[in-house]
Scaffold this motif. Structure first.
Motif, PDB file in Angstrom:
ATOM      1  N   ASN A  68       7.393   6.974  41.852  1.00  0.00           N
ATOM      2  CA  ASN A  68       7.017   6.910  43.491  1.00  0.00           C
ATOM      3  C   ASN A  68       7.288   8.255  44.066  1.00  0.00           C
ATOM      4  N   PRO A  69       6.178   9.053  43.778  1.00  0.00           N
ATOM      5  CA  PRO A  69       6.455  10.333  44.305  1.00  0.00           C
ATOM      6  C   PRO A  69       6.542  10.607  45.966  1.00  0.00           C
ATOM      7  N   ALA A  70       6.157   9.598  46.576  1.00  0.00           N
ATOM      8  CA  ALA A  70       6.007   9.679  48.063  1.00  0.00           C
ATOM      9  C   ALA A  70       7.376   9.261  48.589  1.00  0.00           C
ATOM     10  N   SER A  71       8.372   8.876  47.641  1.00  0.00           N
ATOM     11  CA  SER A  71       9.691   8.567  48.583  1.00  0.00           C
ATOM     12  C   SER A  71      10.367  10.052  48.915  1.00  0.00           C
ATOM     13  N   ALA A  72      10.935   9.720  49.892  1.00  0.00           N
ATOM     14  CA  ALA A  72      11.701  11.015  50.467  1.00  0.00           C
ATOM     15  C   ALA A  72      12.987  11.425  49.699  1.00  0.00           C
ATOM     16  N   GLU A  73      13.692  10.474  49.271  1.00  0.00           N
ATOM     17  CA  GLU A  73      14.654  10.708  48.524  1.00  0.00           C
ATOM     18  C   GLU A  73      14.707  11.007  46.938  1.00  0.00           C
ATOM     19  N   PRO A  74      14.621  12.102  46.325  1.00  0.00           N
ATOM     20  CA  PRO A  74      14.800  12.256  45.030  1.00  0.00           C
ATOM     21  C   PRO A  74      15.849  11.666  44.062  1.00  0.00           C
ATOM     22  N   ARG A  75      15.502  10.606  43.342  1.00  0.00           N
ATOM     23  CA  ARG A  75      16.389  10.096  42.519  1.00  0.00           C
ATOM     24  C   ARG A  75      15.761   9.340  41.481  1.00  0.00           C
ATOM     25  N   LEU A  76      16.678   8.968  40.329  1.00  0.00           N
ATOM     26  CA  LEU A  76      16.227   8.432  38.877  1.00  0.00           C
ATOM     27  C   LEU A  76      17.008   7.434  38.838  1.00  0.00           C
ATOM     28  N   ASP A  77      16.682   5.993  38.795  1.00  0.00           N
ATOM     29  CA  ASP A  77      17.379   4.988  38.436  1.00  0.00           C
ATOM     30  C   ASP A  77      16.807   4.407  37.023  1.00  0.00           C
ATOM     31  N   ALA A  78      17.744   4.012  36.266  1.00  0.00           N
ATOM     32  CA  ALA A  78      17.530   3.474  34.970  1.00  0.00           C
ATOM     33  C   ALA A  78      17.814   2.212  34.703  1.00  0.00           C
ATOM     34  N   GLU A  79      17.254   1.530  33.848  1.00  0.00           N
ATOM     35  CA  GLU A  79      17.781   0.300  33.349  1.00  0.00           C
ATOM     36  C   GLU A  79      17.473   0.192  31.834  1.00  0.00           C
ATOM     37  N   ILE A  80      18.416  -0.135  30.898  1.00  0.00           N
ATOM     38  CA  ILE A  80      18.594  -0.404  29.912  1.00  0.00           C
ATOM     39  C   ILE A  80      18.571  -1.854  28.968  1.00  0.00           C
ATOM     40  N   ARG A  81      17.604  -2.071  28.200  1.00  0.00           N
ATOM     41  CA  ARG A  81      17.631  -3.381  27.787  1.00  0.00           C
ATOM     42  C   ARG A  81      17.656  -3.440  26.081  1.00  0.00           C
ATOM     43  N   VAL A  82      18.416  -4.072  25.581  1.00  0.00           N
ATOM     44  CA  VAL A  82      18.529  -4.042  24.219  1.00  0.00           C
ATOM     45  C   VAL A  82      18.891  -5.550  23.557  1.00  0.00           C
ATOM     46  N   GLY A  83      18.745  -5.781  22.461  1.00  0.00           N
ATOM     47  CA  GLY A  83      19.360  -7.235  21.901  1.00  0.00           C
ATOM     48  C   GLY A  83      18.059  -8.255  22.197  1.00  0.00           C
TER      49      GLY A  83
END
Length: 310
Positions: A68-83
């Protein structure tokens, strides 16, 4: 197991992924490829489920990258799924905002499996030139779905084909191609003199099938694209014209087709519309160039250039 990592970095995600696998008692990866799912839209869980299903045949790491490059706030959120939440895969969901999207390939390079092929899949809108896209350049295979894009977008991708490109509009034709080839392997063995293909006006699969038949049979092919009110999307029918009579394969419902040939009874054939899971699993079996698709796309582009302008 699902773990959320808000406002994080790629290196933290990589370390946490290894730790979660060790905590779960799984230290060996045993993965054969990395699948990157690239999108600018909210995640469609059916897309992730298709990847998880395909992982039973192709154990892999799945990286879902939502930019989402149009967002004003630079941020990286992540979600990890295993199993159980990831099938036979590791699933990493990255949501990038603002300037973090700059140099987008750097968001995934730290998570790629070492010495394993990379496949990029755009399930929605795709770049006009997948092979020139930053993610496309690091991949051996690039999967698009022209059914989810405007018709002109597919035309542009066809004109800029790069070895390794493919499209799910082509994969959906596998059963049609198998049945048509089987028809020609049975008597009568009269040569085909011409072909008629009928499908929906918004169906890139219809154009691809007509072009494949033209390329394989070297005969005139009439491709009729009809309004949705007449044809409910996709390929409707194929008629192989021969001196002894026409062989016609026609879809009569979402899961059945009828084959009509002179001097023979009508045959009902199971021809269900292919699911996203089936198409993705098939494409992941090919980790180098699909030369047949490449030849069809090049022929389609030649036809487009030589068609008279209205």
């Amino acid at each position: 197991m699902i773990e959320h990592l808000p406002n994080t970095t790629v290196s933290k995600v990589a370390r946490r992924l290894v730790a979660m696998r060790l905590e779960g008692g799984v230290s060996a990866l045993g993965r054969v490829l990395t699948l990157i799912i690239a999108t600018s839209e909210p995640i469609d869980e059916s897309v992730v489920e298709a990847a998880n299903h395909a992982s039973s045949e192709h154990p892999m790491r799945v990286i879902v990258l939502v930019a989402n490059p149009a967002s004003a706030e630079p941020r990286l959120d992540a979600e990890i799924r295993v199993g159980a939440d990831a099938g036979a895969s590791d699933v990493v969901v990255l949501r990038a905002y603002g300037e973090v999207c700059t140099g987008i390939e750097s968001l995934v390079t730290g998570l790629l499996l070492p010495d394993a092929p990379v496949v990029v899949w755009w399930p929605g809108n795709a770049p006009e030139r997948p092979g020139a896209h930053p993610l496309g350049r690091i991949a051996q295979r690039r999967i698009t779905d022209s059914a989810a894009s405007p018709a002109e977008a597919f035309a542009a991708r066809a004109s800029d084909y790069t070895p390794g490109d493919t499209d799910l509009a082509w994969t959906r034709l596998t059963r049609w191609r198998e049945y048509l080839a089987a028809i020609l392997d049975q008597p009568p063995f009269d040569p085909v003199t011409s072909v008629e293909v009928v499908g929906g006006a918004d169906s890139p699969s219809t154009k691809l099938l007509a072009t494949w038949l033209e390329l394989m049979l070297q005969v005139p092919v009439d491709c009729r694209l009809e309004d949705r009110s007449t044809v409910s999307g996709g390929v409707r029918s194929v008629a192989l014209r021969r001196a002894s009579g026409d062989a016609v394969l026609e879809r009569v419902s979402t899961d059945r087709a009828v084959l009509s040939q002179p001097g023979q009874p009508r045959h009902e054939i199971s021809l269900p519309r292919r699911t996203l899971r089936e198409c993705l699993a098939e494409e992941l079996r090919i980790l180098d160039e699909d030369s047949m698709y490449g030849g069809v796309v090049k022929q389609l582009e030649t036809n487009n250039r030589t068609e008279p302008q209205s």
